[in-house]
Scaffold this active site. Structure first.
Site, PDB file in Angstrom:
ATOM      1  N   CYS A   1       3.770  29.272  46.345  1.00  0.00           N
ATOM      2  CA  CYS A   1       2.525  28.301  46.347  1.00  0.00           C
ATOM      3  C   CYS A   1       1.744  28.157  47.671  1.00  0.00           C
ATOM      4  CB  CYS A   1       2.898  26.976  45.674  1.00  0.00           C
ATOM      5  SG  CYS A   1       3.730  27.039  44.252  1.00  0.00           S
TER       6      CYS A   1
ATOM      7  N   HIS B   1      -3.696  23.264  40.165  1.00  0.00           N
ATOM      8  CA  HIS B   1      -2.880  24.162  41.435  1.00  0.00           C
ATOM      9  C   HIS B   1      -2.963  25.597  40.736  1.00  0.00           C
ATOM     10  CE1 HIS B   1       0.271  25.263  43.962  1.00  0.00           C
ATOM     11  NE2 HIS B   1       1.379  24.928  43.204  1.00  0.00           N
TER      12      HIS B   1
ATOM     13  N   CYS C   1       2.547  15.349  37.465  1.00  0.00           N
ATOM     14  CA  CYS C   1       3.138  16.587  37.652  1.00  0.00           C
ATOM     15  C   CYS C   1       1.767  17.602  37.670  1.00  0.00           C
ATOM     16  CB  CYS C   1       3.988  17.237  36.760  1.00  0.00           C
ATOM     17  SG  CYS C   1       5.368  16.348  36.289  1.00  0.00           S
ATOM     18  N   SER C   2       1.240  18.411  38.759  1.00  0.00           N
ATOM     19  CA  SER C   2       0.529  19.231  38.565  1.00  0.00           C
ATOM     20  C   SER C   2       0.331  20.348  37.726  1.00  0.00           C
ATOM     21  CB  SER C   2       0.401  20.096  39.999  1.00  0.00           C
ATOM     22  OG  SER C   2       1.488  21.014  40.232  1.00  0.00           O
TER      23      SER C   2
END
Length: 402
Positions: free
Chosen positions: A89, A349, A220-221
């Site tokens: 990420c 994301h 939560c993304s």
């Protein structure tokens, strides 16, 4: 290392661009089109063309080996070096890190940093190559020794363990984690590039479906499609092209990986030690500290990680992240505005694009171009981008004309 850093050239971001982050599922646009949109915007922002780019660094996770070339070939086939980077990420910030090194080391005057991702819907699952060793298998095993797995997604299990440990050690509450998500969803309402722009009350955050105790869905993304890009240049390039009014200097930047204590506790398993080391090195380079920072974009893949990162960045002491949220110190009117874009939780994301989207947001903030999201009197910004397994990048920006 310090001696070498003193001889490095000053480095500036002079153009940024990004796509809107969107829910995965549609076949088009694919990553070449997403990348082309972001790069075209960044080049236009800088007032240059793709032939001015001398090298390109590209970050992504879920694409094949020369996807970076395929992406930039949409802009032109100019024969320049294209470096493909996968740091989980933190891939986007890793691309920026290497672009900066090329300029700082006097190997190039103008480098493009690009990040993109075209993702599958749902939680992140098994590696793309199931027969290969999973790069985070030791972290998974260490987390499983600390907490009995619930059968949920692996990454979620790891952050769940960190959250529960934080609650037990320091008295952090589920409500404090939820306050992080409430803040970031509220911030994203002013961001036209955010995947979600809905505002939720604290009660709505807490009552949304429980994903993995203590996390609810709205903490939560999401998985996302998108791209972001930055034009990284030398001081001479800034002067030659008359870009001083929009140039944002990278005054400190560090990419850190794990040390031998990586498996020691639930916090180091999810990269808290990596984040702390990267922050310390970036502050030292910049000759600045937490109190000098005005605006922060950090890696809130889950609300738990935002609180862990407050502590890693030195915004508060160990165990005090929950109290920082309660005091309103991380939103407009507080000591720092954290994730004015909405962060990963609400902005989205797309793995490889995240770090460069942070760069774009902070560039706009420091240039006073963030519209309704604008942080008042923003002069210094910090970005934190984390990839499990692990890579942590902390970058400190300052408006060149400030």
């Amino acid at each position: 290392m310090r001696q070498r850093a003193k001889s490095m050239k000053r480095v500036f971001v002079v153009g940024v661009g990004m796509t809107k982050f969107v829910k995965p599922g549609k076949p088009d646009p694919n990553y070449p089109e997403l990348a082309s949109e972001a790069v075209t915007a960044a080049l236009a922002d800088a007032g240059i063309g793709y032939p001015d780019i001398e090298q390109t660094c590209v970050g992504y996770v879920h694409a094949d080996s020369t996807a970076g070339q395929r992406a930039v070939y949409e802009l032109g086939m100019t024969g320049i070096p294209v470096l493909n980077l996968n740091n989980n990420c933190a891939s986007g910030s890793s691309a920026l890190f290497y672009a900066r090194q090329l300029v700082a080391g006097n190997l190039a005057d103008c480098v493009l940093a690009l990040g993109f991702e075209k993702m599958l819907g749902g939680s992140l699952g098994t590696p793309a190559h199931p027969q290969a060793t999973n790069p985070v298998e030791k972290f998974m095993a260490a987390a499983a020794k600390l907490r009995e797995p619930t059968g949920g997604p692996v990454v979620l299990e790891m952050f769940r363990a960190a959250g529960l440990d934080h609650m037990e050690r320091y008295g952090t509450t589920a409500e404090q984690f939820a306050k992080v998500a409430e803040k970031n969803h509220r911030h994203s309402a002013a961001n036209p590039n955010a995947q979600f722009q809905d505002v939720y009350s604290l009660e709505e955050i807490l009552s949304s479906p429980l994903v993995c105790d203590p996390l609810t869905k709205l903490q939560c993304s999401p998985t996302s499609d998108g791209s972001a890009a930055a034009v990284v240049v030398s001081e001479e390039f800034v002067e030659r092209h008359g870009l001083a009014d929009q140039a944002v200097e990278i005054v400190g930047q560090a990419l850190a990986t794990d040390t031998e204590d990586a498996y020691d506790n639930a916090f180091t398993i999810v990269g808290a030690g990596v984040s702390k080391r990267a922050a310390r090195q970036a502050y030292e380079q910049a000759q600045l500290g937490p109190d000098d920072i005005d605006v922060i974009e950090l890696h809130d893949c889950f609300s738990i990680n935002e609180i862990l990162t407050y502590e890693a960045l030195g915004l508060c002491g160990e165990g005090e992240g929950g109290a920082l949220v309660d005091a309103g110190e991380t939103t407009h009117g507080g000591a720092w505005v954290v994730n004015p874009s909405g962060g990963l939780i609400s902005k989205g994301h797309p793995l490889g694009a995240t770090g460069l989207a942070q760069c774009a947001e902070l560039s706009w903030q420091l240039r006073g171009k963030a519209d309704a999201r604008q942080v008042e009197n923003a002069r210094v910004g910090l970005a934190h981008n984390l990839g499990l397994g692990s890579a942590g990048v902390v970058t400190i920006y300052r408006k060149a004309a400030a």
